[in-house]
Design an enzyme around this catalytic site. Structure first.
Site, PDB file in Angstrom:
ATOM      1  N   GLU A 110       0.836  -1.209   0.000  1.00 32.41           N
ATOM      2  CA  GLU A 110       0.000   0.000   0.000  1.00 32.41           C
ATOM      3  C   GLU A 110       0.867   1.254   0.000  1.00 32.41           C
ATOM      4  OE1 GLU A 110      -2.705   1.338  -0.551  1.00 32.41           O
ATOM      5  OE2 GLU A 110      -4.296   0.828   0.854  1.00 32.41           O
ATOM      6  N   ASP A 114      -4.232   5.085   6.179  1.00 36.35           N
ATOM      7  CA  ASP A 114      -4.773   6.265   6.855  1.00 36.35           C
ATOM      8  C   ASP A 114      -5.752   5.781   7.920  1.00 36.35           C
ATOM      9  OD1 ASP A 114      -5.216   9.013   7.224  1.00 36.35           O
ATOM     10  OD2 ASP A 114      -6.808   9.063   5.744  1.00 36.35           O
ATOM     11  N   LYS A 142      -0.249   6.549   8.809  1.00 38.65           N
ATOM     12  CA  LYS A 142      -0.751   7.615   9.694  1.00 38.65           C
ATOM     13  C   LYS A 142      -1.473   6.930  10.837  1.00 38.65           C
ATOM     14  CE  LYS A 142      -1.981  10.608   5.825  1.00 38.65           C
ATOM     15  NZ  LYS A 142      -3.150  11.337   5.290  1.00 38.65           N
TER      16      LYS A 142
HETATM   17  P1  IMP Z   1      -7.783   4.720   4.380  1.00 38.87           P
HETATM   18  O1  IMP Z   1      -8.886   3.826   3.924  1.00 38.87           O
HETATM   19  O2  IMP Z   1      -8.313   5.871   5.206  1.00 38.87           O
HETATM   20  O3  IMP Z   1      -6.670   4.003   5.122  1.00 38.87           O
HETATM   21  O4  IMP Z   1      -7.141   5.460   3.130  1.00 38.87           O
HETATM   22  C1  IMP Z   1      -7.042   4.827   1.958  1.00 38.87           C
HETATM   23  C2  IMP Z   1      -6.613   5.655   0.784  1.00 38.87           C
HETATM   24  O5  IMP Z   1      -6.857   7.051   0.936  1.00 38.87           O
HETATM   25  C3  IMP Z   1      -5.133   5.543   0.556  1.00 38.87           C
HETATM   26  O6  IMP Z   1      -4.787   4.341  -0.072  1.00 38.87           O
HETATM   27  C4  IMP Z   1      -4.916   6.747  -0.329  1.00 38.87           C
HETATM   28  O7  IMP Z   1      -5.265   6.446  -1.663  1.00 38.87           O
HETATM   29  C5  IMP Z   1      -5.861   7.764   0.233  1.00 38.87           C
HETATM   30  N1  IMP Z   1      -5.151   8.664   1.154  1.00 38.87           N
HETATM   31  C6  IMP Z   1      -5.048   8.557   2.499  1.00 38.87           C
HETATM   32  N2  IMP Z   1      -4.323   9.567   3.008  1.00 38.87           N
HETATM   33  C7  IMP Z   1      -3.939  10.329   1.951  1.00 38.87           C
HETATM   34  C8  IMP Z   1      -3.147  11.523   1.822  1.00 38.87           C
HETATM   35  O8  IMP Z   1      -2.634  12.108   2.794  1.00 38.87           O
HETATM   36  N3  IMP Z   1      -2.978  12.006   0.563  1.00 38.87           N
HETATM   37  C9  IMP Z   1      -3.514  11.399  -0.541  1.00 38.87           C
HETATM   38  N4  IMP Z   1      -4.251  10.286  -0.470  1.00 38.87           N
HETATM   39  C10 IMP Z   1      -4.469   9.745   0.763  1.00 38.87           C
HETATM   40 MG    MG Z   2      -4.386   4.151  -2.327  1.00 37.58          MG
END
Ligand code: IMP
Ligand code: MG
Length: 194
Positions: A110, A114, A142
Site C-alpha cells: 500500500e 490512513d 498515519k
Molecule cells: P484509508 O482507507 O483511510 O486508510 O485510506 C485509503 C486511501 O486514501 C489511501 O490508499 C490513499 O489512496 C488515500 N489517502 C489517504 N491519506 C492520503 C493523503 O494524505 N494524501 C492522498 N491520499 C491519501
Molecule cells: Mg491508495
C-alpha cells in the site's frame, strides 16, 4: 544523491507545496531497506505482491527491484473510500487480481494506511480466498488516524495525521509524480463540490 530531479524542477507542482516532509533520497534509501527485509523474510516462499492502483505505482516500481528473491506481482483497483470520496459508502472492486491466491504467500503493498478502512475491506476480501499467509507492507502510515485495527508488518515512514501529496499520493489526481512527499499550501485546496 537522488536519482530524480531537485524539487525546483517540478515547477508549478513544487510551488503548491508548503513543506517537504520526506525527501526523495530518504524514500529511496528506505525502500531499499524494506526490499532487503522482504527478501530475507520470504526466502524460498515465491510471494505474490499485491498492489492497489494507482497510488502504489511509484512505491511498487521502486520496491520490486529492491527485492532480490523470486516474486510475482499483481494489482487491484478500487473506488470508494479516501479523503476525497466524502462518503462512507464502502469500497467497490473495479479490477480484481488476475491470479488465484489460495495457498500463496501474499504481501499486500500500500502507499499509505490512513483510517485503515480501505485496507480492512481488502484484507477481508483476500483472506476469504485462503492465502497461505497475508501480510501488509505500506510506505507511509498515519497511525493516529486509524479507525480500525489492522496488521502492518512493514512500514516505511510514520506520517503526521495530515493530508500529504507526492510519491503516488494525489490531490485531485495531481502531484503523484513528485519524488518527495509534502504538505500542500492552503490556497491549492478547492472547495468541495456538492
Ligand atoms: P484509508 O482507507 O483511510 O486508510 O485510506 C485509503 C486511501 O486514501 C489511501 O490508499 C490513499 O489512496 C488515500 N489517502 C489517504 N491519506 C492520503 C493523503 O494524505 N494524501 C492522498 N491520499 C491519501
Ligand atoms: Mg491508495
Amino acid at each position: 544523491m537522488s536519482a530524480y530531479y531537485p524539487p525546483e524542477a517540478y515547477g508549478e507542482l513544487t510551488e503548491g507545496i508548503r513543506e517537504i516532509l520526506i525527501t526523495a533520497e530518504e524514500i529511496e534509501a528506505r525502500v531499499l531497506e524494506m526490499g532487503q527485509a522482504i527478501s530475507r523474510d520470504y526466502e524460498g516462499c515465491n510471494p505474490l505482491l499485491v498492489g492497489v492502483l494507482k497510488g502504489v505505482v511509484p512505491f511498487m516500481a521502486a520496491l520490486l527491484p529492491a527485492i532480490t528473491i523470486p516474486i510475482e506481482v499483481d494489482f487491484m483497483a478500487i473506488s470508494g473510500y479516501g479523503p476525497e470520496a466524502g462518503n462512507d459508502g464502502g469500497v467497490r472492486l473495479e479490477k480484481d487480481l488476475n491470479v488465484p491466491i489460495a495457498g500463496r504467500h501474499v504481501l499486500f503493498v500500500e502507499d499509505v494506511i490512513d483510517t485503515g478502512l480501505t485496507l480492512s475491506y481488502l484484507l477481508r476480501n483476500l483472506r476469504s480466498r485462503k492465502p497461505a499467509s497475508l501480510k501488509v507492507c505500506a510506505l507511509f502510515n498515519k497511525s493516529r488516524r486509524r479507525l480500525i485495527d489492522i496488521p502492518s508488518n512493514y512500514i516505511g515512514f510514520e506520517l503526521p495525521a495530515l493530508f500529504v501529496v507526492g510519491y503516488g499520493l494525489d490531490y485531485r489526481e495531481r502531484y503523484r509524480n513528485l519524488p518527495f512527499v509534502g504538505l500542500l499550501k492552503p490556497e491549492v485546496f478547492q472547495p468541495a463540490e456538492e
